[in-house]
Design a protein around this motif. Sequence first.
Motif, mmCIF file in Angstrom:
data_model
loop_
_atom_site.group_PDB
_atom_site.id
_atom_site.type_symbol
_atom_site.label_atom_id
_atom_site.label_comp_id
_atom_site.label_asym_id
_atom_site.label_seq_id
_atom_site.Cartn_x
_atom_site.Cartn_y
_atom_site.Cartn_z
ATOM 1 N N GLU A 154 -31.401 -44.904 -24.569
ATOM 2 C CA GLU A 154 -32.306 -44.893 -25.724
ATOM 3 C C GLU A 154 -32.947 -43.509 -25.860
ATOM 4 O O GLU A 154 -33.425 -42.930 -24.893
ATOM 5 C CB GLU A 154 -33.394 -45.955 -25.560
ATOM 6 N N GLY A 155 -32.903 -42.963 -27.082
ATOM 7 C CA GLY A 155 -33.481 -41.653 -27.377
ATOM 8 C C GLY A 155 -32.475 -40.529 -27.344
ATOM 9 O O GLY A 155 -32.742 -39.434 -27.855
ATOM 10 N N ASP A 156 -31.273 -40.744 -26.711
ATOM 11 C CA ASP A 156 -30.256 -39.702 -26.690
ATOM 12 C C ASP A 156 -29.545 -39.628 -28.040
ATOM 13 O O ASP A 156 -29.547 -40.563 -28.839
ATOM 14 C CB ASP A 156 -29.230 -39.988 -25.588
ATOM 15 N N SER A 157 -28.867 -38.488 -28.260
ATOM 16 C CA SER A 157 -28.064 -38.340 -29.480
ATOM 17 C C SER A 157 -26.678 -38.920 -29.251
ATOM 18 O O SER A 157 -26.235 -39.114 -28.117
ATOM 19 C CB SER A 157 -27.964 -36.864 -29.866
ATOM 20 N N LEU A 158 -25.971 -39.177 -30.374
ATOM 21 C CA LEU A 158 -24.633 -39.778 -30.295
ATOM 22 C C LEU A 158 -23.846 -39.360 -31.522
ATOM 23 O O LEU A 158 -24.386 -39.301 -32.640
ATOM 24 C CB LEU A 158 -24.724 -41.306 -30.227
ATOM 25 N N VAL A 159 -22.540 -39.070 -31.314
ATOM 26 C CA VAL A 159 -21.629 -38.771 -32.420
ATOM 27 C C VAL A 159 -20.447 -39.723 -32.309
ATOM 28 O O VAL A 159 -19.765 -39.750 -31.277
ATOM 29 C CB VAL A 159 -21.151 -37.310 -32.401
ATOM 30 N N LEU A 160 -20.212 -40.517 -33.359
ATOM 31 C CA LEU A 160 -19.027 -41.384 -33.431
ATOM 32 C C LEU A 160 -17.991 -40.667 -34.280
ATOM 33 O O LEU A 160 -18.215 -40.427 -35.477
ATOM 34 C CB LEU A 160 -19.382 -42.745 -34.050
ATOM 35 N N HIS A 161 -16.855 -40.289 -33.664
ATOM 36 C CA HIS A 161 -15.843 -39.505 -34.374
ATOM 37 C C HIS A 161 -14.942 -40.415 -35.200
ATOM 38 O O HIS A 161 -14.510 -41.474 -34.742
ATOM 39 C CB HIS A 161 -15.001 -38.707 -33.379
ATOM 40 N N SER A 235 -32.097 -49.190 -22.283
ATOM 41 C CA SER A 235 -33.445 -48.616 -22.316
ATOM 42 C C SER A 235 -33.870 -48.152 -20.937
ATOM 43 O O SER A 235 -33.567 -48.786 -19.921
ATOM 44 C CB SER A 235 -34.456 -49.650 -22.827
ATOM 45 N N THR A 236 -34.557 -47.007 -20.918
ATOM 46 C CA THR A 236 -35.198 -46.497 -19.699
ATOM 47 C C THR A 236 -36.614 -46.109 -20.082
ATOM 48 O O THR A 236 -36.818 -45.363 -21.053
ATOM 49 C CB THR A 236 -34.446 -45.276 -19.153
ATOM 50 N N ARG A 237 -37.568 -46.612 -19.375
ATOM 51 C CA ARG A 237 -38.965 -46.345 -19.726
ATOM 52 C C ARG A 237 -39.563 -45.345 -18.752
ATOM 53 O O ARG A 237 -39.310 -45.439 -17.539
ATOM 54 C CB ARG A 237 -39.784 -47.635 -19.703
ATOM 55 N N PRO A 238 -40.349 -44.364 -19.201
ATOM 56 C CA PRO A 238 -40.607 -44.126 -20.628
ATOM 57 C C PRO A 238 -39.448 -43.361 -21.301
ATOM 58 O O PRO A 238 -38.655 -42.717 -20.619
ATOM 59 C CB PRO A 238 -41.872 -43.270 -20.601
ATOM 60 N N VAL A 239 -39.390 -43.386 -22.617
ATOM 61 C CA VAL A 239 -38.379 -42.639 -23.372
ATOM 62 C C VAL A 239 -38.842 -41.197 -23.504
ATOM 63 O O VAL A 239 -39.966 -40.926 -23.943
ATOM 64 C CB VAL A 239 -38.151 -43.267 -24.761
ATOM 65 N N THR A 240 -37.969 -40.276 -23.093
ATOM 66 C CA THR A 240 -38.343 -38.856 -23.073
ATOM 67 C C THR A 240 -38.159 -38.239 -24.463
ATOM 68 O O THR A 240 -37.081 -38.335 -25.064
ATOM 69 C CB THR A 240 -37.469 -38.079 -22.070
ATOM 70 N N VAL A 263 -18.340 -25.881 -55.831
ATOM 71 C CA VAL A 263 -19.583 -26.399 -55.258
ATOM 72 C C VAL A 263 -19.654 -25.953 -53.795
ATOM 73 O O VAL A 263 -18.717 -26.167 -53.025
ATOM 74 C CB VAL A 263 -19.629 -27.933 -55.360
ATOM 75 N N LEU A 264 -20.754 -25.318 -53.429
ATOM 76 C CA LEU A 264 -20.969 -24.866 -52.057
ATOM 77 C C LEU A 264 -21.728 -25.958 -51.309
ATOM 78 O O LEU A 264 -22.814 -26.377 -51.729
ATOM 79 C CB LEU A 264 -21.770 -23.561 -52.055
ATOM 80 N N LEU A 265 -21.129 -26.437 -50.202
ATOM 81 C CA LEU A 265 -21.757 -27.452 -49.361
ATOM 82 C C LEU A 265 -21.989 -26.879 -47.963
ATOM 83 O O LEU A 265 -21.041 -26.460 -47.300
ATOM 84 C CB LEU A 265 -20.877 -28.705 -49.281
ATOM 85 N N LEU A 266 -23.248 -26.834 -47.538
ATOM 86 C CA LEU A 266 -23.619 -26.377 -46.199
ATOM 87 C C LEU A 266 -24.337 -27.533 -45.500
ATOM 88 O O LEU A 266 -25.159 -28.224 -46.111
ATOM 89 C CB LEU A 266 -24.538 -25.155 -46.276
ATOM 90 N N GLU A 267 -24.034 -27.709 -44.194
ATOM 91 C CA GLU A 267 -24.539 -28.879 -43.488
ATOM 92 C C GLU A 267 -25.160 -28.487 -42.156
ATOM 93 O O GLU A 267 -24.649 -27.611 -41.455
ATOM 94 C CB GLU A 267 -23.380 -29.862 -43.258
ATOM 95 N N CYS A 268 -26.286 -29.127 -41.845
ATOM 96 C CA CYS A 268 -26.910 -29.001 -40.533
ATOM 97 C C CYS A 268 -27.411 -30.380 -40.123
ATOM 98 O O CYS A 268 -28.201 -31.001 -40.851
ATOM 99 C CB CYS A 268 -28.100 -28.028 -40.579
ATOM 100 N N ILE A 269 -26.940 -30.876 -38.961
ATOM 101 C CA ILE A 269 -27.384 -32.154 -38.421
ATOM 102 C C ILE A 269 -27.894 -31.896 -37.004
ATOM 103 O O ILE A 269 -27.192 -31.280 -36.191
ATOM 104 C CB ILE A 269 -26.253 -33.193 -38.421
ATOM 105 N N ALA A 270 -29.107 -32.378 -36.732
ATOM 106 C CA ALA A 270 -29.761 -32.038 -35.459
ATOM 107 C C ALA A 270 -30.088 -33.302 -34.676
ATOM 108 O O ALA A 270 -30.329 -34.369 -35.230
ATOM 109 C CB ALA A 270 -31.039 -31.242 -35.713
ATOM 110 N N ALA A 271 -30.085 -33.152 -33.356
ATOM 111 C CA ALA A 271 -30.548 -34.200 -32.451
ATOM 112 C C ALA A 271 -31.970 -33.884 -32.037
ATOM 113 O O ALA A 271 -32.409 -32.730 -32.056
ATOM 114 C CB ALA A 271 -29.633 -34.272 -31.233
ATOM 115 N N GLY A 272 -32.707 -34.921 -31.620
ATOM 116 C CA GLY A 272 -34.073 -34.706 -31.167
ATOM 117 C C GLY A 272 -34.869 -35.987 -31.300
ATOM 118 O O GLY A 272 -34.495 -36.907 -32.043
ATOM 119 N N LEU A 273 -35.976 -36.044 -30.590
ATOM 120 C CA LEU A 273 -36.866 -37.198 -30.636
ATOM 121 C C LEU A 273 -38.296 -36.677 -30.591
ATOM 122 O O LEU A 273 -38.671 -35.983 -29.627
ATOM 123 C CB LEU A 273 -36.608 -38.140 -29.441
ATOM 124 N N PRO A 274 -39.137 -36.901 -31.590
ATOM 125 C CA PRO A 274 -38.861 -37.652 -32.825
ATOM 126 C C PRO A 274 -37.746 -37.003 -33.659
ATOM 127 O O PRO A 274 -37.383 -35.850 -33.447
ATOM 128 C CB PRO A 274 -40.196 -37.620 -33.560
#
Length: 1175
Positions: A154-161, A235-240, A263-274
């Motif tokens: 819980e709280g980690d990032s994930l990418v489903l390809h 889940s692992t408590r507390p969530v970092t 059409v110019l498309l630029l993308e940025c996707i970030a991980a993080g908590l919050p």
Amino acid sequence: MTKKKSISASKASLVLFLCQMISALDVPLDSKLLEELSQPPTITQQSPKDYIVDPRENIVIQCEAKGKPPPSFSWTRNGTHFDIDKDAQVTMKPNSGTLVINIMNGGKAEAYEGVYQCTARNERGAAISNNIVIRPSRSPLWTKEKLEPNQVREGDSLVLHCRPPVGLPPPIIFWMDNAFQRLPQSERVSQGLNGDLYFSNVQPEDTREDYICYARFNHTQTIQQKQPISVKVFSTRPVTERQPVLLTPTGSTSTKVELRGNVLLLECIAAGLPTPVIRWIKEGGELPANRTFFENFKKTLKIIDVSEADSGNYKCIARNILGSAHHVISVTVKAAPYWITAPRNLVLSPGEDGTLICRANGNPKPSISWLANGVPIAIAPEDPSRKVDGDTIIFSHVQERSSAVYQCNASNEYGYLLANAFVNVLAEPPRILTPANKLYQVIADSPALLDCAYFGSPKPEIEWFKGVKGSILHGSEYIFHDNGTLEIPVAQKDSTGAYTCVARNKLGKIQNEVQLEIKDPTVIIKQPEYKVIQRYGQVSFECIIKHDSTLLPTVIWLKDNDELPDDERFLVGKDNLTIMNVTDKDDGTYTCIVNTTLDSVSASAVLTVVAAPPTPAIIYARPNPPFDLELTGQLERSVELSWIPGDENNSPITNFVIEYEDGLHEPGLWHYQTEVPGTQTTVQLKLSPYVNYSFRVIAVNEIGRSQPSEPSEQYLTKSANPDENPSNVQGIGSEPDNLVITWESLKGFQSNGPGLQYKVSWRQKDVDDEWTSVIVANVSKYIVSGTPTFVPYEIKVQALNDLGYAPEPSEVIGHSGEDLPMVAPGNVQVHVINSTLAKVHWDPVPLKTVRGHLQGYKVYYWKVQSLSRRSRRHVEKKILTFKGNKTFGMLPGLEPYSTYKLNVRVANGKGEGPASPDKVFRTPEGVPSSPSFLKITNPTLDSLTLEWGSPTHPNGVLTSYILKFQPINNTHELGPLVEIRIPANESSLILKNLNYSTRYKFYFNAQTSVGSGNQITEEAVTIMDEAMASRQVDIATQGWFIGLMCAVALLILILLIVCFIRRNKGGKYPVKEKEDAHADPEIQPMKEDDGTFGEYSDAEDHKPLKKGSRTPSDRTVKKEDSDDSLVDYGEGVNGQFNEDGSFIGQYSGKKEKEPAEGNESSEAPSPVNAMNSFV
């Protein structure tokens, strides 16, 4: 020496260009003329350059062309001749170059991949199409792979390809679950441009085993499904909590190349908590306004219609409360070739000169190459009249054998442009296309336009004559248009007659006669007037007209801009409208409209209807409310209601209104149930199941409605199945891959029982599918996801409750969501009609590429440059929308002598498709506006200085100014008119040899080669000669004039004293007694009409005397009549003096015979005679 040669060459090029501008001909769009004239081929329709075809359908490669004689067609494939006769699967449509490759009878689309090019040829040249690359679409299956479950903290990032199979064109990716419902996306969970599903941080609710990636291949209308992916969050408590880290793109910098217009498309996707928030900036600049959009929860920056100015560094910043991360994307915008000046067809006569110009731009700069009849010009047959100079071909002294089709190719590493332009050398005597003896009818004082459509090569000269043997027409009262039309701006009665148009060139001469008739305008000489009428009275409106005797008028009456009521009380006469038995509803505005075939006039008047005064003894009022309501005969679906009427208050009750309240579903809200005549006090009411009814009754008379009665007792009906289904069922997609089904929910009493729900069913139309159904409650909308784009569906919605279903509902047809159109309209052509109007044509796009409801075509056009001004200014684009499947439209309001660009786009409910290539056109010169000012300064004895400003809108190249002036004498009569032509580069003029002390009127206007513009006028006076001025003496200083004025004043004073004395005496002097005192009857004033004696009175309001006024029977003047009338003292005077001594009236002339003796001593001398004695 070299420098002189280069200057001479540039001058020669300029001369040739001007010759082309003057000599190039426009061929009129006349079907008979086009059938007779020889013309090289022109490609009118062709398939797109990159043509992806459905491998399950026949391949159709379009190639249409026109020409005279009709062209023949041939094809190349991969650069070599394609012999269609040797392939049984390939046929060519009759009278066309379109190829049909039969795939459905055993052929394979892959066997026909390649580059195709069409050639259309006739005896005057050959035109070629673009290189058309044919590729069949592909929708391969997903490769099998073993997917391990994803176990994430819980709280980690994930990418489903997703990693979809490579298709042609690339598939559209979306994620759904086993129930075919779209997976919800947010700032935390979203799909990237590559199709992968990104989790900035996972939560326990993300645990599921049916993350499924779908790939939709639009060309083959198939959807491929990846194996489900399982995600388990522990889940692992507390969530970092963690600061942002970019999941894509990786690293700190990256680069991207995009093409101009895309059409110019630029993308940025970030991980993080919050969950981080994304922000975009452009380093060293601003994001372009009106073209920048943020998508996917601001993770995607979208800039439409990019240009070279959009190149630069774009930074995305991901931030949460713990910190930030950023990435810089260096964007470079390149450009495939685009037209600056595309070559245009050239029609010349033998011996003339012309040029073909081909100019294009791009990044990198495109190279220009020329072909003649489809062959590189370097190896094409030589033509001595032709010279190639880079992007220009110069033609000198062409001959008929010089006719050919030239191709200009502009290419760089990102694409190419290919344009065909023919040179057609014609030797044609003049032809007049306007029918002979055509009759034109025009209303007087309106413009008259007489057509003389013509064609010839060389371009004929046009002259107009009035009558067969009249002199040539010229001057400012006529306007001669380039298309041969003669315009008479203000046609008068004397303009009627025959007009002859003569067209001539070196090959011959032809003439045509037309007739012009000037008609009198239609006028309403007596208009309808405002009327106030009492109720039940009669009113009449007049509308008397005067019209030309040869025109047949029609008269229409309107009430409040609508047709008259269909009521026999309205009587329409020849020149009036009569309304019988007027009522309150007849209040309004009545309009009389008179139409002829040439003009229309109208006049209006208001009718106000008022009530007649009521009889005081009778008081009218609303009725009293009914009472004693009673329910009897209660059944499941009906009940009987009875009541006792209240007092009608001197106005009979006309009807009763019954209302009900549903205490179960809508307590306190009363609804209309029914109404019955005022003679009825019982009614059988129909009821609905599962409603707690209460009833009340309202009485109505002509005065108004009574207060409602007291409510009846309540009656609750039993529950039952629904009787009806929801109404207004619709199916309209909100996205390209969904279908939104909506309906109007049943009202509470329509449910017929508890537990109201809806069964929503759908299936794709014309496909052998089973119905898919779902039951929902408390909603009026359901979204079906994963549908193909814009396909028809059969839809039905059925109501049900706890007791059962409503009757089977009817089916409606809906459509899944629209997507933007795929292709742009082709073959855009512009025909400039005049200096302010152009007509644009285009070929419609195939309906299957519209991908939605065709709403029409939009023409974007804008002014690039005004040819009469050096400076350029930014002009906003204008948009005209032509609804439906139209293929042409008019562009009004253009500015003369300007360069314009336009493009055409097809529109559906989703939006607009791509734009067609920009088309450049120019408007011809027009007449200029009036000069900005005209000042007249420095007046002397015989000269005036004129200064002026050039027109604000020259609308062309000014050729000269025209000055006209004429003297004005003291009686405001105009003298002879003098006209002077002034060079266009002058801004002042000194007029000499004028008369001294003379007023002049000046008329000033500017001219272009088209004609004269509006004129401005001014007046000025030369200085008086000092010697002449000294001889003029002011009359007011002359002694004789002063003496005359003193005598007149003294005479008036004496007259006033006499009047005052006679008034104070209080005596009465009947006119008859004074008349008897005169012996000579000739001095008696006589009435002109009946010969009786006139009698005079001085009214208190000092109004002029009325002729023939009567006196009382005792022949004395009434007390209120004045006794001191001065008419008795005059000699033939029609007038009177006011009490202040001022004279009112006119002199009537002297009598034929003067009296032998003077008047009585009591009478004063006539002031009129006194005045006459000085003359």
